[in-house]
Design a protein around this motif. Structure first.
Motif, PDB file in Angstrom:
ATOM      1  N   SER A  27       0.835  -1.206   0.000  1.00 57.65           N
ATOM      2  CA  SER A  27       0.000   0.000   0.000  1.00 57.65           C
ATOM      3  C   SER A  27       0.866   1.250   0.000  1.00 57.65           C
ATOM      4  O   SER A  27       0.593   2.218  -0.730  1.00 57.65           O
ATOM      5  N   LEU A  31       0.902   4.071  -2.972  1.00 53.48           N
ATOM      6  CA  LEU A  31       0.596   5.476  -2.703  1.00 53.48           C
ATOM      7  C   LEU A  31       1.737   6.375  -3.170  1.00 53.48           C
ATOM      8  O   LEU A  31       1.518   7.436  -3.761  1.00 53.48           O
ATOM      9  N   HIS A  34       1.858   6.970  -6.847  1.00 49.79           N
ATOM     10  CA  HIS A  34       0.847   7.916  -7.321  1.00 49.79           C
ATOM     11  C   HIS A  34       1.116   9.333  -6.828  1.00 49.79           C
ATOM     12  O   HIS A  34       0.238  10.200  -6.902  1.00 49.79           O
ATOM     13  N   VAL A 223      -5.252   2.989  -2.927  1.00 47.66           N
ATOM     14  CA  VAL A 223      -5.068   4.183  -3.752  1.00 47.66           C
ATOM     15  C   VAL A 223      -6.423   4.786  -4.110  1.00 47.66           C
ATOM     16  O   VAL A 223      -6.623   6.011  -4.034  1.00 47.66           O
ATOM     17  N   SER A 227      -7.811   8.580  -2.875  1.00 49.11           N
ATOM     18  CA  SER A 227      -7.780   9.567  -3.953  1.00 49.11           C
ATOM     19  C   SER A 227      -9.129  10.241  -4.160  1.00 49.11           C
ATOM     20  O   SER A 227     -10.148   9.854  -3.586  1.00 49.11           O
TER      21      SER A 227
END
Length: 258
Positions: A27, A31, A34, A223, A227
């Motif tokens: 995870s 993250l 991104h 994500v 987001s």
């Protein structure tokens, strides 16, 4: 709406508790990929540092979530946090009549009490700022149990209700709170099962896809929920289980049938 950037997290800070291994590690990496700055928190600071080293804007934090004071200090010292993800959990696989009070306290202490402390410590400043996303990891065991999983299942069901309540209470301030419920995934927590071929195959056969998940297959859910793609999603449970809960108890009769 710039849909091309819907999942981007540039300029945001995420804290991932349990980032030293397994789903937490994947995870954190996702993250970071991104665009987020990622604080990789784990009781094993060296493992957290190993994850952080793979993220462009990542750094490590040693954190024992069983220490409520340490959780409060971390939330205060880190300043503005846009997303909190926590995956830390433990399980004692025993039938209820074989459980000891100490084992019960150990499982509930990490899986539920520490989650309560994290939600409060990081949720309060999010509420004050009027934004944020909290993502906690439950399990399909919140819905589907088996002998020897009772206490673990109780904590994971309790966590969902804790997070849904937080969603209701924090929502008016613009803070979203959601749960991810994985099925069987290859992580350190499931090492005992992975090492037993019969057990491993039986669990794989319970899913619609006929296999276990890799830890990295849970990262997309994180994500998404962190987001703007999930800007209207709160109080939800995102089940990522390869179809386990859809087909649990299935029977494929011979012949065509109807």
């Amino acid at each position: 709406m710039d849909y091309a950037r819907l999942f981007r997290l540039d300029g945001r800070r995420a804290v991932v508790v349990g980032a030293g291994s397994g789903i937490g590690r994947e995870s954190a990496l996702a993250l970071g990929a991104h665009g987020a700055e990622v604080v990789c928190a784990d009781r094993d600071e060296a493992a957290a540092a190993g994850t952080a080293a793979e993220i462009e804007r990542g750094w490590a934090l040693g954190l024992d979530v069983l220490d409520a004071g340490a959780v409060e200090r971390a939330a205060r010292d880190l300043g503005d946090v846009d997303a909190l993800v926590f995956t830390a959990a433990t399980n004692v696989r025993k039938r209820l009549l074989d459980y000891t009070p100490e084992e019960f306290d150990r499982v509930t202490g990490l899986n539920l009490r520490a989650s309560f402390d994290l939600v409060r410590a990081f949720g309060a400043p999010m509420v004050r700022r009027g934004r944020g996303s909290i993502i906690g990891f439950s399990s399909i065991r919140a819905f589907s149990v088996e002998p020897g999983q009772g206490v673990y299942a109780a904590t994971k069901a309790g966590l969902i209700q804790l997070l849904r309540t937080a969603a209701a209470e924090f929502g008016p301030s613009g803070v979203r709170v959601n749960a991810v419920a994985p099925g069987v995934a290859e992580t350190p927590l499931t090492a005992q099962i992975k090492n037993d071929p019969a057990w491993y195959d039986a669990y794989a056969g319970k899913t619609a896809l006929g296999r276990w998940a890799g830890a990295e297959e849970l990262a997309g859910a994180v994500v998404y929920l962190a987001s703007d793609a999930a800007s209207y999603v709160t109080g939800s449970v995102l089940t990522v289980d390869g179809g386990w809960t859809a087909v649990d108890g299935r029977y494929d009769p011979p012949g065509a049938g109807c």
